[in-house]
Design a protein around this motif. Structure first.
Motif, PDB file in Angstrom:
ATOM      1  N   ALA A 153      22.243  52.919  47.373  1.00 58.56           N
ATOM      2  CA  ALA A 153      23.643  53.283  47.128  1.00 58.56           C
ATOM      3  C   ALA A 153      24.389  52.241  46.301  1.00 58.56           C
ATOM      4  CB  ALA A 153      24.364  53.498  48.453  1.00 58.56           C
ATOM      5  N   ILE A 154      23.693  51.212  45.830  1.00 51.24           N
ATOM      6  CA  ILE A 154      24.346  50.173  45.034  1.00 51.24           C
ATOM      7  C   ILE A 154      24.878  50.776  43.733  1.00 51.24           C
ATOM      8  CG2 ILE A 154      23.966  48.048  43.717  1.00 51.24           C
ATOM      9  CD1 ILE A 154      22.066  47.131  45.816  1.00 51.24           C
ATOM     10  N   GLN A 155      26.141  50.488  43.442  1.00 53.60           N
ATOM     11  CA  GLN A 155      26.805  51.034  42.264  1.00 53.60           C
ATOM     12  C   GLN A 155      26.798  50.019  41.115  1.00 53.60           C
ATOM     13  OE1 GLN A 155      28.080  54.293  42.167  1.00 53.60           O
ATOM     14  NE2 GLN A 155      26.901  54.345  44.074  1.00 53.60           N
ATOM     15  N   PRO A 156      26.920  50.487  39.883  1.00 55.53           N
ATOM     16  CA  PRO A 156      27.025  49.554  38.754  1.00 55.53           C
ATOM     17  C   PRO A 156      28.249  48.662  38.916  1.00 55.53           C
ATOM     18  CG  PRO A 156      26.632  51.792  37.989  1.00 55.53           C
ATOM     19  CD  PRO A 156      26.929  51.892  39.444  1.00 55.53           C
ATOM     20  N   GLY A 157      28.159  47.444  38.416  1.00 52.63           N
ATOM     21  CA  GLY A 157      29.270  46.505  38.513  1.00 52.63           C
ATOM     22  C   GLY A 157      28.778  45.097  38.742  1.00 52.63           C
ATOM     23  N   PHE A 158      29.710  44.220  39.107  1.00 53.16           N
ATOM     24  CA  PHE A 158      29.391  42.809  39.310  1.00 53.16           C
ATOM     25  C   PHE A 158      29.316  42.483  40.796  1.00 53.16           C
ATOM     26  CE2 PHE A 158      31.374  43.017  35.120  1.00 53.16           C
ATOM     27  CZ  PHE A 158      30.438  42.320  34.358  1.00 53.16           C
ATOM     28  N   TYR A 159      28.400  41.568  41.124  1.00 54.92           N
ATOM     29  CA  TYR A 159      28.187  41.169  42.513  1.00 54.92           C
ATOM     30  C   TYR A 159      28.159  39.648  42.612  1.00 54.92           C
ATOM     31  CZ  TYR A 159      27.169  46.037  43.460  1.00 54.92           C
ATOM     32  OH  TYR A 159      27.271  47.402  43.581  1.00 54.92           O
ATOM     33  N   SER A 160      28.844  39.133  43.609  1.00 58.54           N
ATOM     34  CA  SER A 160      28.885  37.691  43.842  1.00 58.54           C
ATOM     35  C   SER A 160      27.752  37.313  44.793  1.00 58.54           C
ATOM     36  CB  SER A 160      30.241  37.304  44.448  1.00 58.54           C
ATOM     37  OG  SER A 160      30.286  35.927  44.721  1.00 58.54           O
ATOM     38  N   MET A 161      26.764  36.622  44.264  1.00 55.21           N
ATOM     39  CA  MET A 161      25.596  36.212  45.052  1.00 55.21           C
ATOM     40  C   MET A 161      25.540  34.686  45.127  1.00 55.21           C
ATOM     41  SD  MET A 161      24.344  39.221  45.757  1.00 55.21           S
ATOM     42  CE  MET A 161      22.635  38.984  46.284  1.00 55.21           C
ATOM     43  N   GLY A 178      35.054  42.163  41.144  1.00 55.31           N
ATOM     44  CA  GLY A 178      35.611  42.611  39.877  1.00 55.31           C
ATOM     45  C   GLY A 178      35.850  44.085  39.725  1.00 55.31           C
ATOM     46  N   ARG A 179      35.947  44.837  40.816  1.00 55.45           N
ATOM     47  CA  ARG A 179      36.186  46.285  40.695  1.00 55.45           C
ATOM     48  C   ARG A 179      37.689  46.549  40.656  1.00 55.45           C
ATOM     49  NH1 ARG A 179      37.071  50.864  43.829  1.00 55.45           N
ATOM     50  NH2 ARG A 179      35.855  52.723  43.266  1.00 55.45           N
ATOM     51  N   VAL A 180      38.125  47.313  39.667  1.00 49.71           N
ATOM     52  CA  VAL A 180      39.545  47.615  39.487  1.00 49.71           C
ATOM     53  C   VAL A 180      39.730  49.124  39.346  1.00 49.71           C
ATOM     54  CG1 VAL A 180      41.591  47.280  38.047  1.00 49.71           C
ATOM     55  CG2 VAL A 180      39.951  45.434  38.304  1.00 49.71           C
ATOM     56  N   ALA A 194      41.150  40.949  40.292  1.00 49.82           N
ATOM     57  CA  ALA A 194      39.722  41.249  40.189  1.00 49.82           C
ATOM     58  C   ALA A 194      38.937  40.090  39.595  1.00 49.82           C
ATOM     59  CB  ALA A 194      39.511  42.502  39.338  1.00 49.82           C
ATOM     60  N   SER A 195      39.590  39.284  38.766  1.00 51.35           N
ATOM     61  CA  SER A 195      38.887  38.159  38.134  1.00 51.35           C
ATOM     62  C   SER A 195      38.455  37.108  39.150  1.00 51.35           C
ATOM     63  CB  SER A 195      39.773  37.510  37.063  1.00 51.35           C
ATOM     64  OG  SER A 195      40.789  36.709  37.658  1.00 51.35           O
ATOM     65  N   CYS A 196      39.033  37.167  40.344  1.00 45.42           N
ATOM     66  CA  CYS A 196      38.651  36.203  41.386  1.00 45.42           C
ATOM     67  C   CYS A 196      37.316  36.567  42.019  1.00 45.42           C
ATOM     68  CB  CYS A 196      39.723  36.143  42.477  1.00 45.42           C
ATOM     69  SG  CYS A 196      41.292  35.458  41.895  1.00 45.42           S
ATOM     70  N   GLY A 197      36.861  37.785  41.774  1.00 43.36           N
ATOM     71  CA  GLY A 197      35.585  38.190  42.339  1.00 43.36           C
ATOM     72  C   GLY A 197      35.734  38.707  43.742  1.00 43.36           C
ATOM     73  N   ALA A 198      34.778  38.347  44.603  1.00 41.71           N
ATOM     74  CA  ALA A 198      34.776  38.811  45.983  1.00 41.71           C
ATOM     75  C   ALA A 198      35.904  38.138  46.745  1.00 41.71           C
ATOM     76  CB  ALA A 198      33.435  38.531  46.642  1.00 41.71           C
ATOM     77  N   GLY A 199      36.250  38.731  47.896  1.00 43.48           N
ATOM     78  CA  GLY A 199      37.378  38.246  48.670  1.00 43.48           C
ATOM     79  C   GLY A 199      37.316  36.783  49.015  1.00 43.48           C
ATOM     80  N   GLU A 200      36.141  36.264  49.297  1.00 41.61           N
ATOM     81  CA  GLU A 200      36.022  34.867  49.701  1.00 41.61           C
ATOM     82  C   GLU A 200      36.349  33.909  48.564  1.00 41.61           C
ATOM     83  OE1 GLU A 200      31.374  33.841  49.073  1.00 41.61           O
ATOM     84  OE2 GLU A 200      31.820  35.383  50.560  1.00 41.61           O
ATOM     85  N   TYR A 258      37.177  50.255  36.579  1.00 38.21           N
ATOM     86  CA  TYR A 258      36.728  49.256  35.610  1.00 38.21           C
ATOM     87  C   TYR A 258      36.066  48.104  36.364  1.00 38.21           C
ATOM     88  CZ  TYR A 258      39.663  51.810  32.326  1.00 38.21           C
ATOM     89  OH  TYR A 258      40.206  52.793  31.545  1.00 38.21           O
ATOM     90  N   HIS A 259      35.164  47.412  35.658  1.00 34.89           N
ATOM     91  CA  HIS A 259      34.442  46.289  36.262  1.00 34.89           C
ATOM     92  C   HIS A 259      34.728  45.024  35.460  1.00 34.89           C
ATOM     93  CE1 HIS A 259      32.381  49.129  38.818  1.00 34.89           C
ATOM     94  NE2 HIS A 259      32.043  49.829  37.749  1.00 34.89           N
ATOM     95  N   VAL A 260      35.343  44.067  36.128  1.00 32.20           N
ATOM     96  CA  VAL A 260      35.743  42.807  35.496  1.00 32.20           C
ATOM     97  C   VAL A 260      34.767  41.711  35.903  1.00 32.20           C
ATOM     98  CG1 VAL A 260      37.546  41.041  35.404  1.00 32.20           C
ATOM     99  CG2 VAL A 260      38.177  43.461  35.460  1.00 32.20           C
ATOM    100  N   LYS A 261      34.218  41.032  34.929  1.00 32.63           N
ATOM    101  CA  LYS A 261      33.325  39.917  35.232  1.00 32.63           C
ATOM    102  C   LYS A 261      34.160  38.727  35.698  1.00 32.63           C
ATOM    103  CE  LYS A 261      29.444  37.240  33.430  1.00 32.63           C
ATOM    104  NZ  LYS A 261      28.575  36.987  32.250  1.00 32.63           N
ATOM    105  N   PRO A 262      33.952  38.280  36.945  1.00 32.52           N
ATOM    106  CA  PRO A 262      34.816  37.228  37.502  1.00 32.52           C
ATOM    107  C   PRO A 262      34.833  35.920  36.724  1.00 32.52           C
ATOM    108  CG  PRO A 262      33.646  38.357  39.249  1.00 32.52           C
ATOM    109  CD  PRO A 262      33.054  38.845  37.962  1.00 32.52           C
ATOM    110  N   THR A 263      33.783  35.627  35.998  1.00 40.85           N
ATOM    111  CA  THR A 263      33.733  34.357  35.265  1.00 40.85           C
ATOM    112  C   THR A 263      34.261  34.488  33.837  1.00 40.85           C
ATOM    113  OG1 THR A 263      31.438  34.842  34.653  1.00 40.85           O
ATOM    114  CG2 THR A 263      31.788  33.504  36.630  1.00 40.85           C
TER     115      THR A 263
END
Length: 408
Positions: A119-127, A148-150, A179-185, A239-244
């Motif tokens: 179920a993983i969707q396209p976009g950016f993931y903070s690993m 980065g999901r908007v 969204a540029s901050c990435g994941a909540g943490e 939209y998908h924003v790259k956090p970096t």
């Protein structure tokens, strides 16, 4: 020794007759064909053995667990992108290339029993770096990894404004900054791009460098305020924003995706035969989006066309509210009296830029409104439905109806 030499002479050394020579030629052809077939089969056998060995080796790596794998939940932060159509194996290779996992096999094996992986969707993931395969799987399917999901909604402006309840309604720039901050943490970290940086990039970066196409470029440049050059050019959607990414990179990525949506909606070609440029069509669509609910889009677009055709001022409250930090359903006389290019109570024609994010439905309505002689409309139902009139007398009656219905 060549076996064929003896086929052309008998024991007495005499030349064979023609029929014997034909038999000899056929026998020699059969011998050569047999030799070629044996050689080809031998080559194929070698390839099958090699390929089979490679597949067997990969299966052994996963089955027996003899593949590199890190231990623990990892450290630091790595942003990875999942592309449209990526399989589990493709995601695993991306993670291995970024040193999130030690090997693709470590991730693939750990993902075998996790149904969420599909179920993983396209976009950016903070690993994180150097994660075990199991830790990487748990992380990437969790909500905290999504970065980065908007979501941009129809009628949204670039700038913030205050809603009827007194709460600040974030605009496009605020959502992109968040969204540029990435994941909540990671929110509040130094990696974030704030809305002031985005506003500066929107006002100062050459529009061509941001990906604005030629059909919108010239007219967008004429915006009376550089802060409003990009208004209405980001359509509703995900939209998908790259956090970096930097502020210009974020805007360029979002605009590129938005113009793909516009192309899917038919722009710029859909403007042909309408009497409007593609950019003007976006302006009209933004007015339609801001003034009406979806079922009334077409008739509001027709009212706008009818007024433009006779040089009648549009007199739309949405254009007054566009410049107000605290917009209201019914605008004040003092606001409608102010001079300015967005005041359609005082200026004939369209505003200099769109005033909000128009949906594809609003664009379609602007390009092909239904036939009708309406020149007035007012919201007359609590659900936002409008009443349409051809004359000022009919419009006054519609306003009375709106009051009775408690529409405003």
């Amino acid at each position: 020794m060549n076996d064929d030499l003896g086929l052309f002479a008998d024991d007495a050394g005499q030349e064979p007759d023609p029929r014997e020579r034909e038999d000899v030629e056929r026998e020699r052809f059969r011998r050569r064909r047999r030799r070629r077939l044996v050689t080809a089969l031998a080559g194929v056998s070698v390839l099958l053995v090699v390929a089979g060995g490679a597949v067997y080796g990969v299966l052994q790596l996963v089955t027996l667990g003899s593949y590199p794998d890190y231990e623990g939940s990892g450290t630091g932060r790595v942003v990875v992108e999942v592309q449209q159509g990526d399989t589990t194996s493709a995601i695993a290779r991306t993670l291995a290339e970024e040193d999130v996992v030690a090997s693709p096999a470590a991730f693939v094996k750990a993902a075998e029993d996790n149904e969420k992986i599909t179920a993983i969707q396209p976009g950016f993931y903070s690993m994180r770096e150097r994660m075990s395969g199991a830790a990487a799987v748990r992380r990437i399917v969790s909500d905290e990894a999504r970065a980065g999901r908007v979501e941009i909604r129809g009628g949204m402006r670039f700038a913030d404004h205050v809603g009827p309840d007194g709460e600040v309604v974030p605009g496009v720039l605020s959502l992109l900054a968040r969204a540029s901050c990435g994941a909540g943490e990671n929110e509040g970290s130094g990696d974030c791009v704030d809305k002031e940086e985005l506003a500066g990039a929107a006002a100062e970066t050459p529009l061509g460098e941001l990906g604005v196409p030629d059909w919108a470029l010239t007219e967008a440049k004429r915006a009376p305020d550089p802060q409003r050059r990009l208004e209405g050019l980001v359509l509703p959607g995900i939209y998908h924003v790259k956090p970096t990414a930097s502020a210009p990179e974020i805007l360029r990525s979002v605009l590129n995706s938005s113009f793909e949506k516009m192309r899917a909606a038919g722009l710029p070609d859909i403007a042909e035969g309408t009497g409007h440029s593609p950019y003007e069509l976006v302006k009209i669509a933004s007015l339609v989006q801001s003034e009406a609910i979806r079922k009334d889009f077409g008739r509001v677009a027709r009212v706008i066309e009818n007024r433009l055709d006779i040089d009648m001022r549009l007199q739309l409250d949405s254009t007054i509210n566009y410049l107000l930090e605290e917009p209201s359903l019914l605008t004040e006389d003092e606001h409608r009296a102010k001079e300015g290019p967005y005041n359609t109570y005082r200026v004939t024609g369209l505003p200099p830029t769109p005033i909000s994010a128009p949906s594809t439905e609003a664009i379609e309505a602007a390009a092909d409104p239904p036939e009708g002689d309406w020149k007035y409309f007012v919201k007359c139902q609590k659900d936002g439905t409008s009443c349409f009139s051809e004359t000022i007398e009919g419009h006054e009656r519609a306003k009375d109806k709106a009051e009775r219905n408690g529409a405003y």
